[in-house]
Write a protein that holds these residues in place. Structure first.
Motif, PDB file in Angstrom:
ATOM      1  N   PRO A 162       0.809  -1.225   0.000  1.00 56.76           N
ATOM      2  CA  PRO A 162       0.000   0.000   0.000  1.00 56.76           C
ATOM      3  C   PRO A 162       0.845   1.278   0.000  1.00 56.76           C
ATOM      4  O   PRO A 162       1.877   1.355   0.676  1.00 56.76           O
ATOM      5  N   TYR A 163       0.362   2.224  -0.767  1.00 64.54           N
ATOM      6  CA  TYR A 163       1.032   3.527  -0.926  1.00 64.54           C
ATOM      7  C   TYR A 163       1.180   4.199   0.443  1.00 64.54           C
ATOM      8  O   TYR A 163       0.298   4.116   1.292  1.00 64.54           O
ATOM      9  N   TYR A 165       0.586   6.893   2.062  1.00 63.99           N
ATOM     10  CA  TYR A 165      -0.125   8.171   2.233  1.00 63.99           C
ATOM     11  C   TYR A 165       0.324   8.825   3.536  1.00 63.99           C
ATOM     12  O   TYR A 165       0.589  10.020   3.603  1.00 63.99           O
ATOM     13  N   ASP A 166       0.382   8.008   4.574  1.00 65.16           N
ATOM     14  CA  ASP A 166       0.780   8.525   5.895  1.00 65.16           C
ATOM     15  C   ASP A 166       2.062   7.838   6.347  1.00 65.16           C
ATOM     16  O   ASP A 166       2.203   7.490   7.518  1.00 65.16           O
ATOM     17  N   THR A 169       3.080   2.658   7.615  1.00 64.95           N
ATOM     18  CA  THR A 169       2.451   2.384   8.915  1.00 64.95           C
ATOM     19  C   THR A 169       2.736   0.942   9.340  1.00 64.95           C
ATOM     20  O   THR A 169       3.111   0.103   8.520  1.00 64.95           O
ATOM     21  N   ILE A 172       0.753  -1.499   7.288  1.00 62.75           N
ATOM     22  CA  ILE A 172       1.329  -1.798   5.961  1.00 62.75           C
ATOM     23  C   ILE A 172       2.482  -2.790   6.112  1.00 62.75           C
ATOM     24  O   ILE A 172       2.559  -3.788   5.388  1.00 62.75           O
ATOM     25  N   LEU A 336       8.801   5.641  -5.406  1.00 60.56           N
ATOM     26  CA  LEU A 336       7.480   5.862  -6.021  1.00 60.56           C
ATOM     27  C   LEU A 336       6.319   5.502  -5.108  1.00 60.56           C
ATOM     28  O   LEU A 336       5.175   5.831  -5.399  1.00 60.56           O
ATOM     29  N   ASN A 339       4.719   9.381  -0.555  1.00 60.02           N
ATOM     30  CA  ASN A 339       3.757  10.394  -0.969  1.00 60.02           C
ATOM     31  C   ASN A 339       4.434  11.610  -1.609  1.00 60.02           C
ATOM     32  O   ASN A 339       5.652  11.734  -1.616  1.00 60.02           O
ATOM     33  N   THR A 340       3.610  12.482  -2.157  1.00 61.78           N
ATOM     34  CA  THR A 340       4.115  13.603  -2.947  1.00 61.78           C
ATOM     35  C   THR A 340       4.991  14.540  -2.116  1.00 61.78           C
ATOM     36  O   THR A 340       5.998  15.053  -2.607  1.00 61.78           O
ATOM     37  N   GLN A 341       4.622  14.739  -0.859  1.00 63.72           N
ATOM     38  CA  GLN A 341       5.449  15.630  -0.028  1.00 63.72           C
ATOM     39  C   GLN A 341       6.839  15.021   0.164  1.00 63.72           C
ATOM     40  O   GLN A 341       7.848  15.732   0.121  1.00 63.72           O
ATOM     41  N   LYS A 343       8.321  13.163  -1.959  1.00 63.17           N
ATOM     42  CA  LYS A 343       9.009  13.327  -3.247  1.00 63.17           C
ATOM     43  C   LYS A 343       9.580  14.748  -3.364  1.00 63.17           C
ATOM     44  O   LYS A 343      10.671  14.943  -3.910  1.00 63.17           O
TER      45      LYS A 343
ATOM     46  N   HIS B  98      -7.997   4.139  -1.317  1.00 65.55           N
ATOM     47  CA  HIS B  98      -7.026   3.769  -2.349  1.00 65.55           C
ATOM     48  C   HIS B  98      -7.686   2.931  -3.438  1.00 65.55           C
ATOM     49  O   HIS B  98      -8.261   1.886  -3.169  1.00 65.55           O
ATOM     50  N   GLN B 104      -4.891   8.141  -6.223  1.00 65.78           N
ATOM     51  CA  GLN B 104      -3.801   8.186  -5.235  1.00 65.78           C
ATOM     52  C   GLN B 104      -3.102   9.559  -5.285  1.00 65.78           C
ATOM     53  O   GLN B 104      -2.908  10.214  -4.270  1.00 65.78           O
ATOM     54  N   HIS B 107      -5.305  12.480  -4.082  1.00 69.78           N
ATOM     55  CA  HIS B 107      -5.293  12.648  -2.625  1.00 69.78           C
ATOM     56  C   HIS B 107      -4.163  13.584  -2.208  1.00 69.78           C
ATOM     57  O   HIS B 107      -4.352  14.548  -1.474  1.00 69.78           O
ATOM     58  N   ASP B 108      -2.959  13.291  -2.709  1.00 67.17           N
ATOM     59  CA  ASP B 108      -1.785  14.083  -2.304  1.00 67.17           C
ATOM     60  C   ASP B 108      -1.909  15.542  -2.762  1.00 67.17           C
ATOM     61  O   ASP B 108      -1.582  16.469  -2.017  1.00 67.17           O
ATOM     62  N   ASN B 123      -6.751   3.367   3.350  1.00 69.27           N
ATOM     63  CA  ASN B 123      -5.744   2.766   2.465  1.00 69.27           C
ATOM     64  C   ASN B 123      -6.113   1.311   2.170  1.00 69.27           C
ATOM     65  O   ASN B 123      -5.473   0.366   2.648  1.00 69.27           O
ATOM     66  N   TYR B 136      -5.278  -7.271   6.778  1.00 68.20           N
ATOM     67  CA  TYR B 136      -4.741  -5.906   6.636  1.00 68.20           C
ATOM     68  C   TYR B 136      -5.890  -4.892   6.567  1.00 68.20           C
ATOM     69  O   TYR B 136      -5.848  -3.853   7.234  1.00 68.20           O
ATOM     70  N   ARG B 143      -7.401   1.748  12.009  1.00 67.24           N
ATOM     71  CA  ARG B 143      -6.531   2.940  11.991  1.00 67.24           C
ATOM     72  C   ARG B 143      -7.320   4.142  11.448  1.00 67.24           C
ATOM     73  O   ARG B 143      -7.271   5.246  11.984  1.00 67.24           O
TER      74      ARG B 143
END
Lengths: 425, 372
Positions: A162-163, A165-166, A169, A172, A336, A339-341, A343, B98, B104, B107-108, B123, B136, B143
């Motif tokens: 999973p991406y 995002y936060d 975790t 994940i 990749l 998240n964008t921040q 990057k 997600h 994806q 969102h950012d 997610n 998961y 969460r």
């Protein structure tokens, strides 16, 4: 210094060595069946270490896609996929891969003289026994591998990362760890062999060593002024860490490459004769324009000193006492998948570390997760570093919407801006 | 004929959801926008929040071009335009889930440009194929819930969750009934009413919606005017807000009988079997899935063929939202699967916010002729 003299000084053995390594790799893969070795197609960000430890030959369709792009075979192979109904907006690596599967055409085309020019077992990648897909680089690979699992009728092992995002975790990391553990019996089923933990440990350590060396090479080159290697070179030297990670061959190769680059750096021999402008590159290369873009930038004394792409293979770390847990962290947190921040922070850090004057962003129609966000990244990086950026829209493999004139005019104007800035300061 | 304002209500809300949003805010509701059907709405509803589906409506994309390249799907670009225009400034929160690469990144980008907004992401795993991803998903749901609880300042009440699940399950049953009734009465329930009802359902307090649709279904005169001779078309794709294809199908004497769309049957399919957090998550592992999720390499084909058989579908239209990669990847193999079963099918490319092209009209007309 005359150009000939400059080229001679830069003549290093690593270039020929790499060609030989890659040729031998594909030859061996093509004839893997002779040695009863299984073939796994795997995504570029996929966990190759367990495969190597089990004696499976990993094949990277993305690396193959890059070769197709560089050989300018993209349009023909893409057309074949599009004729089946795949939209042109899909990833060109995928379209080329599907096209190559149908047409059995590819830069890998072994035609021994004995067969009077006829292809041996068809052109292209050796057919897979299993597909290993890790979606840490994009969601595209999941769909791509589903298509190929149906086409070749082989099992698909999917590692879902999973991406972040936060961030990565605990949820994940637990999930990915479980999947890595679950992957082993699936590989045992494919090979009919028992998994050897000791061998896995040995491969893991070699992978770490190769990654460490690759990281040092990128740092050495990027931090040296002038830079002894451009990213155009790095895109080429990247192949072993992607395809042969976890082998002694990679470690030996990168040791030599590092020594040779160190020697160039010590002698202040840059990749570009009169280095004036140092730039950072974002996104995949435009494979079919590598040479031309390299020449265009060199003409303006500009050098790509670092990039976000080749760095993606520079920070994995597998710990032998917790192999699955550490692999989960390493593979979940690749560039990749952040998240964008993150990057943005990475780009700013690269710009500072490599004393860059500006940055080039390839808005890559084929790679949506890499490209969406770039407009915001560009604004913030420019704002925080005070350095300008240029975005060029293209595709990594498909030249059909590319205009040399338009792109080069924009690069020229960008270099003019950099020049003016240098003169002012 | 049914004596109910339901048809005009769903038409109004589905065509102008921004007004519906304002109306909810005027009633002082706490409203959270959500990005897709993988957001577990039941949790929000149980916490006194009205979930409101984001579907981009801007007809002219300008400001969003500063954030998304033109090869991004129009759904996301329109949503960004709506946000920048301030249409949803009053939203109390925005929830993503997600699914695909574009969402994806959305969102950012959204989070970066609206730093003061409460933004969370469920997610959800890409795999929905067994115990490992299910474990998961349950952990991730907890969460996600924790962050909601921090926002609302109160824990999720088990009873409220059970009530919420009941409301949502009822909603699913009622929409299912509407779809089935439409099969028999396409004159009285035009095809577009399916789309309008699903969109309105996504943008209303579910309890209110259930009341309205119940009244309509209860007073519906099912004894007269059955018409089961129309050719039945099934739509397959991701998101669509346009009534055009529905109208054209009806106009040419056929009907949209069913669909596998995010803005259609996929949204309300499958009940939550137990009123708990795990139960809500389990539904996602059982329901027909989005192309961005993986059950197995033949799962979508299997499901579509089953539905085609069950609903006696005569032809399939692949309604492809341009740049929607997951569905683009699935299309050619699904097309072959249809052809192997002699099921006529047609690919129609759409872009949100654009008017129906002459090409779509011609394609639909020709397709209906093939079916006849």
């Amino acid at each position: 210094m005359a150009k000939q003299e400059f080229d001679r000084l830069r003549d290093i053995s690593s270039n020929i060595k790499l060609r030989n390594i890659m040729l031998s790799y594909y030859m061996k893969a093509k004839f893997a069946w002779l040695f009863r070795k299984k073939i796994a197609w795997i995504t570029s960000g996929g966990p190759v270490e367990p495969l190597i430890a089990m004696g499976i030959t990993p094949i990277y369709p993305e690396n193959h896609g890059a070769m197709i792009g560089a050989r300018k075979m993209g349009p023909e192979l893409s057309d074949a996929a599009e004729n089946l109904g795949y939209p042109r907006d899909l990833c060109s690596y995928f379209r080329c891969d599907v096209g190559h599967s149908i047409l059995e055409k590819s830069p890998i085309d072994i035609r021994p003289k004995i067969l009077k020019g006829r292809a041996l077992f068809g052109g292209g990648l050796p057919k897979p026994d299993v597909l290993v897909c890790c979606n840490n680089i994009c969601g595209t690979v999941l769909k791509w591998y589903e298509v190929q699992a149906r086409y070749y009728n082989v099992p698909l092992i999917l590692i879902d990362t999973p991406y972040n995002y936060d961030g990565a975790t605990d949820e994940i990391l637990d999930y990915v760890t479980e999947q890595f553990k679950d992957m082993i019996p699936q590989l045992e089923k494919v090979t009919g062999k028992k998994f050897d933990e000791k061998e896995f440990e040995r491969v893991g350590l070699l992978a770490n060593e190769g990654i460490q060396l690759w990281n040092e090479i990128l740092q050495l080159s990027g931090s040296s002024v002038p830079s002894p290697m451009t990213c155009f070179d790095a895109f080429f030297y990247l192949a072993p860490i992607v395809t042969l990670r976890g082998t002694q061959l990679v470690v030996d190769y990168y040791k030599t490459l590092k020594e040779e680059l160190q020697s160039l750096a010590d002698r202040k021999i840059g990749a570009v004769k009169n280095e004036q402008f140092r730039l950072v590159w974002d996104n995949l290369p435009i494979w079919f324009k590598m040479r031309r873009l390299s020449k265009t930038l060199a003409k303006y004394n500009a050098v790509l000193v670092g990039d976000t792409y080749t760095n993606a293979w520079a920070d994995n770390d597998i710990q032998v006492d917790k192999p699955y847990e550490s692999m989960a962290r390493a593979y979940s947190t690749v560039f990749l998948n952040r998240n964008t921040q993150a990057k943005i922070e990475n780009m700013i850090e690269l710009m500072g570390r490599y004393k860059a004057d500006g940055f080039l962003m390839h808005s890559n129609r084929s790679c949506k997760p890499y490209s969406f966000g770039q407009l915001d990244i560009k604004d913030e990086v420019a704002k925080r570093t005070g350095k300008p950026g240029l975005m060029i829209e293209a595709d990594m493999c498909d030249p059909r919407a590319y205009s040399d004139e338009q792109i080069e005019t924009r690069i020229q104007a960008f270099i003019e801006t950099l020049k003016e800035r240098k003169e002012v300061s | 004929m049914a004596n109910s304002d339901f048809p005009s209500l769903v038409e109004k809300i589905s065509r102008d959801p921004k007004e519906q949003f304002k109306s909810l805010k005027r009633q002082d509701e706490s409203v959270f926008l959500y990005s897709c059907s993988y957001v577990p709405e039941e949790f929000l509803y149980a916490m006194g929040i009205v979930p409101f589906r984001m579907l981009g409506r801007s007809l002219n994309i300008q400001a969003a071009d500063r954030h998304f390249q033109t090869y991004c799907c129009s759904q996301v670009r329109c949503m960004m335009e709506d946000f920048i225009n301030g249409d949803y400034d009053e939203a109390d929160g925005v929830i993503f889930a997600h699914t695909c690469d574009t969402m994806q990144q959305f969102h950012d980008i959204y989070k970066k440009n609206f730093p003061d907004k409460f933004v969370r992401n469920m997610n959800f795993p890409a795999r929905i194929d067994g115990d490992i991803p299910f474990r998961y998903a349950k952990a991730e749901a907890k969460r996600f819930l924790k962050s909601l609880e921090e926002f609302t300042g109160k824990p999720l009440d088990a009873e409220k969750l059970a009530e919420s699940v009941t409301v949502y399950n009822k909603n699913r049953t009622l929409l299912e009934k509407l779809y089935n009734l439409h099969l028999k009465h396409p004159e009285k329930i035009p095809s577009k009413m399916l789309l309008q009802s699903v969109i309105a359902s996504m943008c209303m307090d579910k309890h209110d919606f259930n009341r309205k649709i119940s009244d309509y279904l209860e007073t519906f005169d099912a004894n007269a005017g059955e018409d089961t001779k129309r050719k039945r078309i099934m739509l397959v794709g991701s998101v669509n807000i346009s009534e055009d294809v529905y109208d054209l199908a009806d106009e040419y004497g056929a009907m949209i009988a069913d669909d596998d769309m995010c803005t259609g049957h996929r949204y309300f399919s499958t009940q939550v079997s137990e009123p708990s957090v795990d139960g809500v998550i389990k539904r996602y592992f059982n329901r027909p899935h989005c192309a961005a999720k993986h059950r197995d390499v033949h799962s979508r084909e299997r499901y579509l063929l089953e539905m085609i058989d069950k609903k006696k579908i005569d032809g399939v239209i692949f309604l492809y939202l341009k740049f929607c990669d997951p569905h683009g990847f699935d299309y050619p193999d699904l097309k072959v699967a249809m052809e192997n079963k002699n099921i006529p099918n047609q690919f129609v490319e759409i872009e949100q916010s654009s008017a129906p092209s002459g090409q779509i009209r011609t394609k639909l007309q020709a397709f209906v002729e093939i079916l006849s």
